[in-house]
Write a protein that holds these residues in place. Structure first.
Motif, PDB file in Angstrom:
ATOM      1  N   PHE A 166      10.678  21.148  47.767  1.00 24.45           N
ATOM      2  CA  PHE A 166      11.771  20.293  47.343  1.00 24.45           C
ATOM      3  C   PHE A 166      11.352  18.792  47.333  1.00 24.45           C
ATOM      4  CE2 PHE A 166      15.215  18.226  49.993  1.00 24.45           C
ATOM      5  CZ  PHE A 166      15.987  18.006  48.759  1.00 24.45           C
ATOM      6  N   TRP A 174       9.880  17.724  44.210  1.00 24.76           N
ATOM      7  CA  TRP A 174      10.819  17.401  43.221  1.00 24.76           C
ATOM      8  C   TRP A 174      11.651  16.588  43.190  1.00 24.76           C
ATOM      9  CZ3 TRP A 174      16.252  18.332  43.746  1.00 24.76           C
ATOM     10  CH2 TRP A 174      17.258  18.580  42.346  1.00 24.76           C
ATOM     11  N   LEU A 175      11.538  15.721  44.362  1.00 29.25           N
ATOM     12  CA  LEU A 175      12.239  14.517  44.715  1.00 29.25           C
ATOM     13  C   LEU A 175      11.381  13.346  44.215  1.00 29.25           C
ATOM     14  CD1 LEU A 175      13.950  15.139  48.202  1.00 29.25           C
ATOM     15  CD2 LEU A 175      15.122  15.103  46.059  1.00 29.25           C
ATOM     16  N   MET A 232      12.880  10.607  41.925  1.00 32.15           N
ATOM     17  CA  MET A 232      13.908   9.490  42.559  1.00 32.15           C
ATOM     18  C   MET A 232      13.269   8.489  43.439  1.00 32.15           C
ATOM     19  SD  MET A 232      16.681  10.588  45.367  1.00 32.15           S
ATOM     20  CE  MET A 232      15.605  10.431  46.896  1.00 32.15           C
ATOM     21  N   LEU A 233      12.181   8.838  44.223  1.00 31.83           N
ATOM     22  CA  LEU A 233      11.398   7.891  45.003  1.00 31.83           C
ATOM     23  C   LEU A 233      10.711   6.965  44.277  1.00 31.83           C
ATOM     24  CD1 LEU A 233       9.819  10.392  47.461  1.00 31.83           C
ATOM     25  CD2 LEU A 233      11.844   9.056  47.643  1.00 31.83           C
ATOM     26  N   GLU A 272      17.387  11.834  38.012  1.00 28.86           N
ATOM     27  CA  GLU A 272      17.195  11.115  39.475  1.00 28.86           C
ATOM     28  C   GLU A 272      18.650  11.128  40.165  1.00 28.86           C
ATOM     29  OE1 GLU A 272      16.132   9.915  36.610  1.00 28.86           O
ATOM     30  OE2 GLU A 272      13.762   9.623  36.879  1.00 28.86           O
ATOM     31  N   LEU A 311      20.638  13.642  39.923  1.00 32.98           N
ATOM     32  CA  LEU A 311      20.884  14.983  40.398  1.00 32.98           C
ATOM     33  C   LEU A 311      19.896  15.059  41.703  1.00 32.98           C
ATOM     34  CD1 LEU A 311      21.184  18.316  39.986  1.00 32.98           C
ATOM     35  CD2 LEU A 311      18.735  18.185  38.872  1.00 32.98           C
ATOM     36  N   GLN A 312      18.644  14.583  41.840  1.00 32.13           N
ATOM     37  CA  GLN A 312      17.985  14.433  42.828  1.00 32.13           C
ATOM     38  C   GLN A 312      18.731  13.871  44.113  1.00 32.13           C
ATOM     39  OE1 GLN A 312      14.758  13.077  41.474  1.00 32.13           O
ATOM     40  NE2 GLN A 312      13.781  14.738  40.127  1.00 32.13           N
ATOM     41  N   TYR A 332      21.394  15.846  45.884  1.00 30.56           N
ATOM     42  CA  TYR A 332      20.903  17.005  46.570  1.00 30.56           C
ATOM     43  C   TYR A 332      20.558  16.110  47.845  1.00 30.56           C
ATOM     44  CZ  TYR A 332      21.972  21.107  43.914  1.00 30.56           C
ATOM     45  OH  TYR A 332      22.680  21.905  43.392  1.00 30.56           O
ATOM     46  N   VAL A 333      19.878  15.263  48.175  1.00 32.48           N
ATOM     47  CA  VAL A 333      19.669  14.419  49.141  1.00 32.48           C
ATOM     48  C   VAL A 333      20.895  14.353  50.090  1.00 32.48           C
ATOM     49  CG1 VAL A 333      18.654  12.469  50.415  1.00 32.48           C
ATOM     50  CG2 VAL A 333      17.538  13.655  48.372  1.00 32.48           C
ATOM     51  N   LEU A 338      22.812  17.715  50.984  1.00 31.60           N
ATOM     52  CA  LEU A 338      22.007  18.424  51.947  1.00 31.60           C
ATOM     53  C   LEU A 338      22.543  17.747  53.512  1.00 31.60           C
ATOM     54  CD1 LEU A 338      21.100  20.267  49.592  1.00 31.60           C
ATOM     55  CD2 LEU A 338      18.749  20.049  50.816  1.00 31.60           C
ATOM     56  N   PHE A 356      17.205  21.611  55.625  1.00 33.41           N
ATOM     57  CA  PHE A 356      16.341  20.367  54.773  1.00 33.41           C
ATOM     58  C   PHE A 356      17.426  19.059  55.037  1.00 33.41           C
ATOM     59  CE2 PHE A 356      14.427  23.341  51.239  1.00 33.41           C
ATOM     60  CZ  PHE A 356      13.582  23.593  52.234  1.00 33.41           C
ATOM     61  N   LEU A 371      15.899  15.503  56.177  1.00 28.00           N
ATOM     62  CA  LEU A 371      15.923  14.238  55.484  1.00 28.00           C
ATOM     63  C   LEU A 371      16.699  13.238  56.278  1.00 28.00           C
ATOM     64  CD1 LEU A 371      17.444  15.991  52.102  1.00 28.00           C
ATOM     65  CD2 LEU A 371      14.894  14.850  52.466  1.00 28.00           C
ATOM     66  N   TYR A 405      14.209   8.811  52.178  1.00 30.09           N
ATOM     67  CA  TYR A 405      14.843   9.757  51.202  1.00 30.09           C
ATOM     68  C   TYR A 405      16.416   9.384  51.303  1.00 30.09           C
ATOM     69  CZ  TYR A 405      10.794  12.487  51.181  1.00 30.09           C
ATOM     70  OH  TYR A 405       9.463  13.138  51.169  1.00 30.09           O
ATOM     71  N   ALA A 432      18.249   7.555  47.843  1.00 31.46           N
ATOM     72  CA  ALA A 432      19.203   8.210  47.283  1.00 31.46           C
ATOM     73  C   ALA A 432      20.644   7.567  47.248  1.00 31.46           C
ATOM     74  CB  ALA A 432      19.611   9.738  48.041  1.00 31.46           C
ATOM     75  N   LEU A 470      15.181  25.828  43.471  1.00 32.92           N
ATOM     76  CA  LEU A 470      15.162  24.616  42.577  1.00 32.92           C
ATOM     77  C   LEU A 470      15.923  24.688  41.268  1.00 32.92           C
ATOM     78  CD1 LEU A 470      12.007  22.808  43.806  1.00 32.92           C
ATOM     79  CD2 LEU A 470      14.331  22.057  44.327  1.00 32.92           C
ATOM     80  N   TRP A 474      19.488  24.646  41.593  1.00 35.77           N
ATOM     81  CA  TRP A 474      19.963  23.311  41.810  1.00 35.77           C
ATOM     82  C   TRP A 474      19.861  22.420  40.549  1.00 35.77           C
ATOM     83  CZ3 TRP A 474      17.526  21.772  47.319  1.00 35.77           C
ATOM     84  CH2 TRP A 474      18.049  22.788  48.252  1.00 35.77           C
ATOM     85  N   SER A 475      18.722  22.775  39.798  1.00 38.77           N
ATOM     86  CA  SER A 475      18.496  21.843  38.562  1.00 38.77           C
ATOM     87  C   SER A 475      19.659  22.399  37.429  1.00 38.77           C
ATOM     88  CB  SER A 475      17.187  22.191  37.879  1.00 38.77           C
ATOM     89  OG  SER A 475      16.248  21.731  39.098  1.00 38.77           O
TER      90      SER A 475
END
Lengths: 94, 469
Positions: free
Chosen positions: A34, A37-38, A41-42, B299, B301-302, B305-306, B309, B355, B359, B368, B372, B412, B415-416
């Motif tokens: 995970f 996968w991020l 974005m970072l 990005e 999408l990511q 999820y951050v 979650l 998760f 985070l 994170y 986000a 994943l 989620w994608s």
């Protein structure tokens, strides 16, 4: 144990979710996946802008502060367990 | 009466005119339910006696002269929305017998207008997912191709003709992907338009209540009914003084549709072909097409999820066996919490909670979550910027055909699947999924996204597209 693994174990303890050893091991693997996968974005240059904290721009969303009659019977009926004037909950004191 | 071949307005008129009573209509609907649902696993509960009683009450109101715009219309409700008569499982076996003391505002408003709730529909573990694969009751099969998932059980119910409307939640895209996979229309409204009171939201920043129906016309028939201020949902304060509808002139030549070329990077060739055909059809119908850039979909999408979650880890905290959920058997308080929460939350909900807590932990929040939240802002600006030059945007709804019921897919991968839906959720804008075409006789949908409160424009364009195809 690296920071990620320690952080995951700490998170499991903090939110008190029982997980078996195989599930815990799997979660360690999945967390790595995970976080990898991020990475895109970072990598976005977000500068020094502020993040968004609310999904809408509504302001002054408080309702009028006027007295209302509540119905105890309705609340008691909605409770999982009620007897003798008390709301019954599972015993938690040892 | 085949519900797929008529409209909400026509059916309600037939009931109001006495051509059929609401009770007769619901009786037929319930009889069909068993046959049409066979092998699909759509329902968590069917409202047999209760639906008959609701229908009789509707007939009684009609006799008293009430003009109910949804008289007798059969509706299903996703099982994370409360309806105070049937159990609301929230997608957890621990709540399979929980009957909420309240009914969700959107459901209540439909019932006040004469609609009849005939059942609650299946969903993922704690409502988290766009496949139903993590449902404790097993996945809902797709009516078009039974070896694949429906995406959403409400969309499957509409597609089979079991009901005319499905009231559903949509956070990262469950409603929209379900509509896409089942070949029906689904609307995720603007933030604040429809009350979420009575919704068990796992991430309140993005959870919305929307409607799925066989046609855009049917959604148009209920949008005003479920919309508007509700003092029990603060987000609806944006509608406190009424809704400022953002309606574009109906002529196709007046409407510019933004076409994000960047999406092609993420689409399989066959899906790309469907999407290009849809673009060409819009152009053929006179709409202006303008190529635009949406560079932050992945990005976005990511970031979704951050944030989702993190919010799930907080919203699941109440499921501790004391405040909510069954108490797990244990010999002390510490173990009781661990046991209860392990039983209440399924594997997907446990993963998201854990998760999400990670985070938000020291050192991770800044890396994170804060990043986000900045991406969230940037995605919102990106959509706003695109809509300065266009009236609407067209986007794919799903990057894949629905997932197979059997066989493994990683978390994943699942989620994608929200790649084109989650960024729209971040934008806060309304999105309508409509059928775009087919691949091997399997429906594929696309999204129309517009400015805040442009739902009526989206539905007008969607409806025109349905009639021309």
């Amino acid at each position: 144990m690296d920071d990620r693994s320690a952080g995951l174990d700490k998170a499991i303890e903090a939110i008190k979710i029982g997980v078996s050893d195989p599930e815990r091991n799997q979660l360690h693997i999945e967390l790595d996946q995970f976080l990898d996968w991020l990475e895109p974005m970072l990598g976005v240059d977000t500068g020094d802008q502020e993040g968004l904290l609310f999904s809408h721009d509504a302001v002054n969303v408080l309702r009028e502060d006027s007295p209302r009659q509540s119905d105890p019977a309705e609340i008691q009926e909605a409770a999982p367990s009620f007897a003798g004037g008390f709301y019954l909950v599972p015993k938690i004191m040892e | 009466m085949e519900l797929r071949k008529t409209t909400v307005h026509r059916v309600a008129e037939a009931v109001l005119q006495g051509e059929i009573t609401a009770h007769q209509l619901i009786d037929i609907t319930l009889k069909n339910c068993g046959v049409l649902n066979e092998g699909l696993n759509i329902f968590t509960a069917v409202a047999g006696v209760d639906a008959s009683e609701q229908a009789r009450a509707v007939d009684q109101k009609i006799k008293q002269g009430k003009k109910l715009p949804l008289a007798g219309i059969p509706v299903v409700v996703k099982d994370d929305l409360c309806y105070g008569v049937l159990p609301t499982s929230l997608g957890s076996s621990a709540f399979s017998e929980f009957i909420s003391p309240v009914t969700a505002t959107a459901v209540e408003r439909l019932m006040d207008a004469g609609a009849v709730v005939i059942g609650k529909t299946n969903l993922d573990d704690m409502g988290q997912g766009s496949t139903t694969l993590s449902s404790p009751r097993g996945a809902t099969a797709n009516p078009w191709q039974a070896e694949r998932t429906a995406g959403s059980a409400g969309a499957a119910a509409v597609a089979t003709g079991i009901c005319m409307l499905a009231v559903e939640s949509d956070s990262g895209g469950a409603l929209r992907q379900g509509a896409s996979h089942c070949g029906v229309a689904g609307l995720r409204p603007t933030t604040g338009r429809v009350s979420r009171y009575g919704l068990n939201a796992h991430c309140s920043s993005f959870a919305r209540v929307g409607v799925t129906a066989f046609s855009c016309e049917n959604i148009s028939g209920v949008l005003d009914i479920i919309s508007g201020f509700d003092e029990r949902d603060a987000a609806t304060a944006v509608c406190r003084d009424g809704i400022q509808e953002n309606i574009k002139a109906p002529g196709s030549e007046d409407i510019t549709i933004g076409y994000p070329v960047t999406v092609f990077d993420f689409l399989e060739p066959e899906l790309r072909e469907v999407f290009e055909q849809a673009r060409d059809e819009f152009a053929g119908h006179g709409y202006k097409i303008k190529e635009i850039e949406l560079g932050l979909l992945r990005e976005g999408l990511q970031a979704y999820y951050v944030i989702a979650l993190a919010e799930a880890s907080s919203s699941h905290a109440r499921f501790d066996g004391i405040r909510f959920g069954k108490t797990g058997a244990a010999d002390n308080l510490h173990n009781m919490y661990f046991q209860s929460r392990a039983e209440i939350l399924g594997q997907e909900a446990r993963r998201r909670s854990i998760f999400g807590t990670f985070l938000l932990g020291k050192g991770n929040y800044g890396r994170y979550y804060r990043q986000a939240s900045k991406i969230w802002q940037m995605v919102r600006w990106e959509f706003e910027g695109a809509l300065k030059d266009c009236d609407l945007l067209m986007l794919p709804t799903s990057k894949n055909l629905p997932r197979p019921l059997q066989g493994q897919s990683s978390f994943l991968d699942q989620w994608s699947d929200d790649l084109f839906c989650a960024p729209v959720s971040l934008s806060g804008l309304p999105a309508l999924t409509i059928p775009a075409g087919q691949i091997e006789q399997h429906p594929v949908g696309m999204q129309l996204v517009g400015p805040p409160f442009s739902e009526k424009t989206l539905l007008n364009v969607g409806s025109a597209s349905e009639h021309k195809n």
